[in-house]
Design a protein around this motif. Sequence first.
Motif, short mmCIF file in Angstrom:
data_model
loop_
_atom_site.label_atom_id
_atom_site.label_comp_id
_atom_site.label_asym_id
_atom_site.label_seq_id
_atom_site.Cartn_x
_atom_site.Cartn_y
_atom_site.Cartn_z
N GLU A 119 0.84 -1.19 0.00
CA GLU A 119 0.00 0.00 0.00
C GLU A 119 0.88 1.25 0.00
N CYS A 120 0.66 2.13 -0.95
CA CYS A 120 1.33 3.43 -1.01
C CYS A 120 2.86 3.25 -0.91
N HIS A 146 -1.17 14.16 -3.61
CA HIS A 146 -2.32 13.34 -3.96
C HIS A 146 -3.04 13.03 -2.65
N LEU A 147 -4.25 13.54 -2.50
CA LEU A 147 -4.93 13.47 -1.22
C LEU A 147 -6.42 13.29 -1.43
N GLY A 148 -7.02 12.35 -0.69
CA GLY A 148 -8.46 12.24 -0.70
C GLY A 148 -8.96 10.82 -0.53
N TYR A 149 -10.26 10.71 -0.29
CA TYR A 149 -10.89 9.40 -0.21
C TYR A 149 -10.89 8.73 -1.58
N ARG A 150 -10.91 7.41 -1.55
CA ARG A 150 -10.91 6.63 -2.78
C ARG A 150 -11.90 5.47 -2.69
N ARG A 151 -12.58 5.21 -3.83
CA ARG A 151 -13.36 3.98 -4.00
C ARG A 151 -12.68 3.17 -5.09
N ALA A 152 -12.48 1.91 -4.83
CA ALA A 152 -11.80 1.04 -5.79
C ALA A 152 -12.69 -0.13 -6.15
N GLU A 194 -6.04 8.10 0.06
CA GLU A 194 -4.74 8.28 -0.57
C GLU A 194 -4.11 9.57 -0.05
N PHE A 195 -2.82 9.50 0.29
CA PHE A 195 -2.12 10.69 0.77
C PHE A 195 -0.63 10.49 0.54
N HIS A 196 -0.11 11.13 -0.49
CA HIS A 196 1.33 11.03 -0.77
C HIS A 196 1.74 12.16 -1.69
N TYR A 197 3.05 12.34 -1.83
CA TYR A 197 3.59 13.40 -2.66
C TYR A 197 4.38 12.86 -3.85
N SER A 198 4.32 11.58 -4.09
CA SER A 198 5.10 10.99 -5.18
C SER A 198 4.35 11.12 -6.51
N THR A 199 5.13 11.11 -7.58
CA THR A 199 4.58 11.17 -8.93
C THR A 199 4.94 9.89 -9.67
N ILE A 200 3.98 9.31 -10.36
CA ILE A 200 4.23 8.09 -11.15
C ILE A 200 4.95 8.48 -12.44
N LEU A 201 6.14 7.91 -12.65
CA LEU A 201 6.84 8.09 -13.91
C LEU A 201 6.58 6.93 -14.87
N ASP A 202 6.35 5.75 -14.31
CA ASP A 202 6.05 4.58 -15.15
C ASP A 202 5.23 3.59 -14.32
N GLN A 203 4.21 3.04 -14.93
CA GLN A 203 3.35 2.04 -14.29
C GLN A 203 2.92 1.08 -15.39
N VAL A 219 1.73 -10.55 -7.27
CA VAL A 219 2.10 -9.30 -6.62
C VAL A 219 1.10 -8.20 -7.01
N THR A 220 0.60 -7.49 -6.00
CA THR A 220 -0.34 -6.38 -6.23
C THR A 220 0.08 -5.18 -5.40
N GLY A 221 -0.36 -4.01 -5.84
CA GLY A 221 -0.07 -2.80 -5.09
C GLY A 221 -1.08 -1.72 -5.39
N THR A 222 -1.30 -0.84 -4.41
CA THR A 222 -2.23 0.27 -4.56
C THR A 222 -1.63 1.51 -3.92
N PHE A 223 -2.02 2.68 -4.42
CA PHE A 223 -1.68 3.91 -3.72
C PHE A 223 -2.69 4.21 -2.63
#
Length: 435
Positions: A326-327, A363-369, A388-397, A423-427
């Motif tokens: 997570e994140c 990147h800040l706020g509630y999320r529905r997935a 979600e709460f972070h300051y990172s930017t996705i360069l490649d996904q 393997v799984t991951g979410t912000f």
Amino acid sequence: MTPGLLISAPASGCGKTTVMLGLLRALSEDGLAVQPFKSGPDYIDPAFHRAASGRESVNLDSWAMGPGMLAAILGQAAGADLALAEGSMGLFDGVARNGASGNGASSSLAMLTGWPVVLVLDVSGQAQSAAATALGFARLRAGLPFAGVILNRVASPRHERLVRLGMAEAGIPVLGALPRRGDLALPERHLGLVQASEHPDLACAIAGYAAFLRDHVDLSAIRAAARATPFDVPPAALPRPPAQRIALAQDAAFSFSYPHLLQGWRKAGAQILPFSPLADEAPDPAADLVWLPGGYPELHAATLAGAGRFHAGLRRHAETRPVHGECGGYMALGAALIDKAGLRHPMAGLLGLVTSFSARKLHLGYRRAHLLAPMPGHGPGAALRGHEFHYSTILDQPDPPLARVTDAEGANVPETGSRRGLVTGTFFHLISEDT
């Protein structure tokens, strides 16, 4: 339900956390069993609450949690003399669309529980005019239980007298007046306060807050103001564990785990096996699942990049069993993390994600997935709520998306998470299943 109070403010930065910590410690010193809570999604404040009160603080979230889950968590105050909940942001700050129980604002929680609001009011630069602010907060929402105000950053006895005159005219009880002091601020970093475990002298700081509150706040009036509304909702089960034996990363880089999730896992009989990536520990080879929570991997990127045993253990596990991040944990599972200085650090490489802190963006706020593929504990099609709460930017996904993710108003967001093999991951940080 246990009588309580909600400590809130017109905005962030008004001093509600130091007031909360001082009240928790002072009332505990007076022999009360005080159960702390945090309104909304926050990993950092609850650890400070625990240090001040000696009891685990749990998040209550009226947007992400249904009534049954709220009832289950509120039940943890049973046997306590008093519940104290710390609000987030300003008292009425929430989302436009309600969740199952409200819009996530602290005022929503006060309405649900009947816990009267104690408004921490920064009166810097004003005198009688502060009463207009207090009156607006007390009257904006019909039915909002309101106990009164604690004045903060009072400049002088004359200043206090003038502010009190305005409050008396408006009919607002003043529960305390805190003189301005420059040494009461808790240290901060880019996601808010530093973690409680990193505070240079937390015990001394909290003792100081308690003494300060005892000198300037009417603790008897605070206790007398506590109320509650019967919450006649059957408690629901807390979140189910995603596996029987869960290797959980826990250290200064990976510390953002919601208490109600871990409580649900343990209550259902799951075994949590902590390990430290920063100490280059591999996850327990007997684990059924490896879970990397959020935290601050960006502050430890070089150490994580060199953690060979940790990376090798992750890769062995991922050959046959699931791994989820997570994140910050998601970033650590990716190909690389670029720190704020622009240096590239290789991560585990189990996903293709590349993130950057040199291209900083909030990147800040509630999320529905809505899951497009399975993740541990949830099948495809499951609807989840989180934050979600972070300051990172996705360069490649480059990997396939794990979910379709929207904000609280239904707008799609690009942070879809990703998957590769097991393997799984979410912000987003998971809070509950959608109801």
